[in-house]
Design a protein around this motif. Structure first.
Motif, PDB file in Angstrom:
ATOM      1  N   ALA A 195       5.004  -1.347 -32.740  1.00  0.00           N
ATOM      2  CA  ALA A 195       4.258  -2.228 -33.638  1.00  0.00           C
ATOM      3  C   ALA A 195       2.882  -2.508 -33.073  1.00  0.00           C
ATOM      4  O   ALA A 195       2.457  -3.658 -32.940  1.00  0.00           O
ATOM      5  CB  ALA A 195       5.034  -3.535 -33.849  1.00  0.00           C
ATOM      6  N   THR A 196       2.186  -1.442 -32.718  1.00  0.00           N
ATOM      7  CA  THR A 196       0.856  -1.576 -32.140  1.00  0.00           C
ATOM      8  C   THR A 196      -0.172  -1.855 -33.235  1.00  0.00           C
ATOM      9  O   THR A 196       0.118  -1.774 -34.425  1.00  0.00           O
ATOM     10  CB  THR A 196       0.471  -0.304 -31.374  1.00  0.00           C
ATOM     11  OG1 THR A 196       0.559   0.820 -32.253  1.00  0.00           O
ATOM     12  CG2 THR A 196       1.412  -0.079 -30.210  1.00  0.00           C
ATOM     13  N   ASP A 197      -1.409  -2.138 -32.811  1.00  0.00           N
ATOM     14  CA  ASP A 197      -2.461  -2.503 -33.752  1.00  0.00           C
ATOM     15  C   ASP A 197      -3.166  -1.308 -34.375  1.00  0.00           C
ATOM     16  O   ASP A 197      -3.921  -1.465 -35.335  1.00  0.00           O
ATOM     17  CB  ASP A 197      -3.500  -3.398 -33.060  1.00  0.00           C
ATOM     18  CG  ASP A 197      -2.923  -4.741 -32.673  1.00  0.00           C
ATOM     19  OD1 ASP A 197      -1.985  -5.185 -33.358  1.00  0.00           O
ATOM     20  OD2 ASP A 197      -3.392  -5.334 -31.694  1.00  0.00           O
ATOM     21  N   SER A 198      -2.968  -0.116 -33.826  1.00  0.00           N
ATOM     22  CA  SER A 198      -3.657   1.060 -34.359  1.00  0.00           C
ATOM     23  C   SER A 198      -2.692   2.227 -34.451  1.00  0.00           C
ATOM     24  O   SER A 198      -1.745   2.344 -33.665  1.00  0.00           O
ATOM     25  CB  SER A 198      -4.854   1.428 -33.483  1.00  0.00           C
ATOM     26  OG  SER A 198      -4.418   1.903 -32.218  1.00  0.00           O
ATOM     27  N   ASP A 199      -2.957   3.108 -35.410  1.00  0.00           N
ATOM     28  CA  ASP A 199      -2.123   4.292 -35.579  1.00  0.00           C
ATOM     29  C   ASP A 199      -2.288   5.261 -34.414  1.00  0.00           C
ATOM     30  O   ASP A 199      -1.349   5.967 -34.046  1.00  0.00           O
ATOM     31  CB  ASP A 199      -2.465   4.989 -36.898  1.00  0.00           C
ATOM     32  CG  ASP A 199      -2.014   4.178 -38.112  1.00  0.00           C
ATOM     33  OD1 ASP A 199      -1.317   3.178 -37.911  1.00  0.00           O
ATOM     34  OD2 ASP A 199      -2.374   4.565 -39.242  1.00  0.00           O
ATOM     35  N   ASP A 200      -3.493   5.311 -33.827  1.00  0.00           N
ATOM     36  CA  ASP A 200      -3.717   6.182 -32.665  1.00  0.00           C
ATOM     37  C   ASP A 200      -2.787   5.797 -31.519  1.00  0.00           C
ATOM     38  O   ASP A 200      -2.149   6.663 -30.899  1.00  0.00           O
ATOM     39  CB  ASP A 200      -5.172   6.090 -32.205  1.00  0.00           C
ATOM     40  CG  ASP A 200      -6.148   6.630 -33.247  1.00  0.00           C
ATOM     41  OD1 ASP A 200      -5.694   7.338 -34.158  1.00  0.00           O
ATOM     42  OD2 ASP A 200      -7.344   6.332 -33.147  1.00  0.00           O
ATOM     43  N   ALA A 201      -2.707   4.502 -31.252  1.00  0.00           N
ATOM     44  CA  ALA A 201      -1.836   4.028 -30.179  1.00  0.00           C
ATOM     45  C   ALA A 201      -0.373   4.293 -30.517  1.00  0.00           C
ATOM     46  O   ALA A 201       0.420   4.644 -29.637  1.00  0.00           O
ATOM     47  CB  ALA A 201      -2.074   2.543 -29.932  1.00  0.00           C
TER      48      ALA A 201
END
Length: 338
Positions: A195-201
């Motif tokens: 549930a990170t803040d960016s799709d890259d992460a």
């Protein structure tokens, strides 16, 4: 760095526990001195009473040492060397323990960490403790998941403090780093929620988890954009939730069919009325129609595939099926525990 949930302990409790340890230590020393009281000499030469033993124990442990009572026999002096002198040091540590609080806290933390590492297994790792991560943890707990089997991986200090204050174990660091995931015992986990803040992460975390676990751990990832969902699946995610698309559909429903959005919110909000639930099919239910059950069944989950009740394969329950149904989630409808 692993952050264990804080153990609430008020100042009165801390002082009381230390005072209790000090009194217990005095009582033990008094008992030892009283047994060998004939080996001590009093200035009055009238022997040691129980009160004298208490007096000698207190002035000795506190290092006051008036010298009016002294050990004269070999056994008494041996006891002073082996028992009373170490007890004196322990007594001072208890009374002046505030100056050693950092050391004792670190020792206790290390013991708790060792115990946690031995116990943790089949846990769920939540990468990111923002809005999505907190909601995911809340849903896990509301569905009966043990809080001790949830581990949060987060690099933000504020989110870390929030996680530990919520009673969760938190690992500080980026979930894209294999060393951080190893600290969270990813190889022994049951599932990893990304549930990170960016799709890259999210993609990097998914790739790292898949590399460390060889695909044996279930990976559930959240994507902001629908176009990144296939990439997450190719990276190893078993389930991908597209937050922007889901929010957009809900916004559309709220405009074209407002009652439907209320139903969806009711299903997703615990304790409000209705809730989605899933259970294994019982042996006596095999062969019967899902519509014949007491619960309001909406789907079957069979061999990794969701079957609608309108599907020909979903007309009968088979062994191993999971039944997806709507349950009554109002507080008054939940039976009290015996």
């Amino acid at each position: 760095m692993i952050h264990l949930p804080a153990v609430p302990r008020g100042p009165l409790r801390a002082i009381s526990s230390r005072l209790g340890l000090a009194v217990a230590l005095i009582v033990v020393i008094v008992f030892v001195i009283y047994i060998d009281r004939n080996g001590y000499r009093d200035v009055n030469n009238d022997g040691l009473s129980l009160l004298d033993c208490f007096y000698y124990a207190v002035v000795t442990l506190s290092t006051t040492g008036y010298g009016d009572i002294t050990p004269v026999s070999e056994s008494a002096r041996l006891i002073n060397i082996v028992v009373i002198t170490p007890a004196r040091v322990l007594f001072l540590i208890i009374l002046v323990g505030t100056t050693l609080e950092v050391l004792t806290d670190q020792y206790r933390t290390n013991l708790r960490l060792q115990g946690w590492r031995k116990r943790v297994k089949n846990h769920v790792i939540v990468c990111g403790y923002g809005t999505k991560g907190r909601a995911a943890v809340s849903t896990l707990l509301e569905n009966g998941f043990d809080k001790s089997h949830v581990v949060v991986v987060e690099s933000d200090r504020t989110a870390l403090r929030q996680a530990t204050s919520d009673g969760l174990v938190a690992v500080e660091g980026s979930a894209t780093r294999s060393g951080v995931l190893m600290e969270a015992r990813v190889q022994e986990a049951k599932a990893v929620i990304i549930a990170t803040d960016s799709d890259d992460a999210s993609v990097l975390v998914t790739l790292t988890v898949r590399q460390l676990t060889a695909g044996k751990v279930s990976i559930i990832a959240a994507a902001r954009e629908a176009e990144n969902a296939p990439l997450l699946r190719q990276s190893g995610a078993h389930h991908v939730i597209v937050s922007s698309a889901t929010a957009g559909r809900l916004l559309g429903l709220s405009t074209t069919a407002p009652p439907l959005i209320e139903v969806v919110e009711d299903l997703l909000t615990p304790g409000q009325g209705m809730a989605l639930a899933m259970r294994s099919a019982r042996r006596d239910e095999v062969g019967s129609s899902p519509r014949e059950l007491n619960e309001l069944v909406i789907a079957l989950f069979r061999r990794g595939k969701v079957l609608s009740l309108a599907d020909p394969e979903g007309t009968n329950i088979q062994t191993g099926d999971m039944i997806v149904y709507v349950r009554d989630d109002r507080p008054e409808s939940i039976p009290a525990m015996p």
